[in-house]
Scaffold this active site. Structure first.
Site, PDB file in Angstrom:
ATOM      1  N   ASP A   6       0.839  -1.203   0.000  1.00 37.88           N
ATOM      2  CA  ASP A   6       0.000   0.000   0.000  1.00 37.88           C
ATOM      3  C   ASP A   6       0.872   1.251   0.000  1.00 37.88           C
ATOM      4  OD1 ASP A   6      -2.325   1.822   0.828  1.00 37.88           O
ATOM      5  OD2 ASP A   6      -3.280  -0.127   1.020  1.00 37.88           O
ATOM      6  N   ASP A  35      21.683  -6.860   5.495  1.00 37.14           N
ATOM      7  CA  ASP A  35      22.156  -8.001   6.262  1.00 37.14           C
ATOM      8  C   ASP A  35      21.537  -9.329   5.829  1.00 37.14           C
ATOM      9  OD1 ASP A  35      23.838  -6.652   8.518  1.00 37.14           O
ATOM     10  OD2 ASP A  35      21.979  -5.514   8.470  1.00 37.14           O
ATOM     11  N   ASN A  38      18.017  -9.383   1.007  1.00 36.36           N
ATOM     12  CA  ASN A  38      16.726  -9.404   0.312  1.00 36.36           C
ATOM     13  C   ASN A  38      16.528  -8.199  -0.606  1.00 36.36           C
ATOM     14  OD1 ASN A  38      16.221  -7.290   2.055  1.00 36.36           O
ATOM     15  ND2 ASN A  38      14.529  -8.277   3.144  1.00 36.36           N
ATOM     16  N   ASP A  43      15.643  -2.848   6.456  1.00 35.28           N
ATOM     17  CA  ASP A  43      14.183  -3.022   6.450  1.00 35.28           C
ATOM     18  C   ASP A  43      13.737  -3.701   7.747  1.00 35.28           C
ATOM     19  OD1 ASP A  43      15.628  -5.236   5.345  1.00 35.28           O
ATOM     20  OD2 ASP A  43      13.770  -6.107   4.620  1.00 35.28           O
ATOM     21  N   HIS A  62      -3.590   5.863   3.612  1.00 32.86           N
ATOM     22  CA  HIS A  62      -4.384   4.734   3.134  1.00 32.86           C
ATOM     23  C   HIS A  62      -3.924   3.407   3.740  1.00 32.86           C
ATOM     24  CE1 HIS A  62      -6.058   1.869   0.125  1.00 32.86           C
ATOM     25  NE2 HIS A  62      -7.003   2.793  -0.039  1.00 32.86           N
ATOM     26  N   ASN A  76      -6.115  -2.189  25.136  1.00 27.34           N
ATOM     27  CA  ASN A  76      -5.108  -1.205  25.545  1.00 27.34           C
ATOM     28  C   ASN A  76      -5.703   0.177  25.811  1.00 27.34           C
ATOM     29  OD1 ASN A  76      -5.751  -0.553  22.914  1.00 27.34           O
ATOM     30  ND2 ASN A  76      -3.639  -0.382  22.194  1.00 27.34           N
ATOM     31  N   ASN A 154     -13.903   0.229  -7.152  1.00 28.60           N
ATOM     32  CA  ASN A 154     -14.937   1.156  -6.687  1.00 28.60           C
ATOM     33  C   ASN A 154     -15.685   1.860  -7.815  1.00 28.60           C
ATOM     34  OD1 ASN A 154     -14.048   0.615  -4.025  1.00 28.60           O
ATOM     35  ND2 ASN A 154     -12.505   2.233  -4.178  1.00 28.60           N
ATOM     36  N   SER A 221     -11.325  -0.877  -0.677  1.00 32.21           N
ATOM     37  CA  SER A 221     -10.056  -0.843   0.069  1.00 32.21           C
ATOM     38  C   SER A 221     -10.277  -1.094   1.550  1.00 32.21           C
ATOM     39  CB  SER A 221      -9.373   0.518  -0.101  1.00 32.21           C
ATOM     40  OG  SER A 221      -8.739   0.626  -1.343  1.00 32.21           O
TER      41      SER A 221
END
Length: 238
Positions: A6, A35, A38, A43, A62, A76, A154, A221
């Site tokens: 997204d 490391d 990838n 990341d 979004h 919480n 949509n 969405s």
């Protein structure tokens, strides 16, 4: 692990951060080094494909809205509660500051999520015609056992007659999602399709997080993360 492909995610939002994926190899690795090999450096909490770095922070809202529906933390005393309470949300940002992106970055995002061993991909996006490259990436996700949940679109369109992608790709792991309103009827904006759209979920006035706090948004969405969240719950049990 649910990859949210997204606009990124506000991964440090208090009601989300406890359910955000952490890449332990990068977290314990050297700054500025890939490391785990990838293709995305540092990341720790997902990847920014469009920005070519390891920080998929949302600036559009979004992806954050989608993520709140999937997995905002429970019990919480804060904000909302997502569908799946113990999910790990993997932010993958391929849509830029204006909410648009490229086909090439969509393919890279799917391949990244495969590499990170996501179980489910939430794809609340669409546009463009048929792409063999994009379909091939979805097939690679299928071969890795990953569910590809996609927004039907949509435009009040019959996807059987006029396909909208990626929801309309005829690949076994694609689950295309229409939107229903609070009465349980098809939302007036939602695409549909007897064979190409598989399921419907709430997509009208859905409350979740944006860059401005909690806001109610509508669209397929917003329906898609309900399905991705339920899929995560089902997978956690069976």
């Amino acid at each position: 692990i649910v990859a949210v492909i997204d606009t990124g995610v506000r991964w440090n939002l208090p009601d989300l951060q406890g359910n955000i994926f952490t890449n332990e190899t990068e977290a314990a690795g050297q700054p500025g080094v890939d490391d785990d090999g990838n293709g995305c450096v540092d990341d720790i909490h997902g990847c920014d494909i469009v920005g070519k770095d390891g920080d998929p922070m949302d600036v559009f809202g979004h992806g954050t809205h989608v993520s709140g529906t999937i997995g905002a933390m429970a019990n919480n005393n804060d904000g909302i509660t997502g569908i799946a309470w113990n999910v790990r949300i993997l932010p993958v940002r391929f849509l830029g500051d204006d909410g648009s992106g490229t086909l090439a970055d969509a393919v890279k995002s799917i391949d990244y999520a495969v590499a990170m061993k996501a179980n489910i991909m939430n794809n609340s996006w669409g546009g463009g015609g048929f792409s063999q490259a994009l379909m091939d990436s979805i097939v690679r996700a299928k071969d890795a056992g990953i569910l590809f949940v996609a927004a039907a679109g949509n435009s009040s369109n019959d996807n059987d007659a006029s396909p909208e992608y990626p929801a309309a790709y005829q690949v076994d792991n694609v689950l295309a999602v229409a939107a229903i309103d609070p009465k349980g009827t098809l939302a007036e904006f939602s695409n549909f399709g007897k064979t190409s759209v598989h399921i419907a979920a709430p997509g009208v006035n859905i409350l979740s997080y944006t860059m401005k706090g909690l806001e109610s948004w509508s669209g397929t969405s917003m329906a898609t993360p309900h399905v991705a969240g339920v899929a995560a719950l089902v997978l956690s049990q069976d």
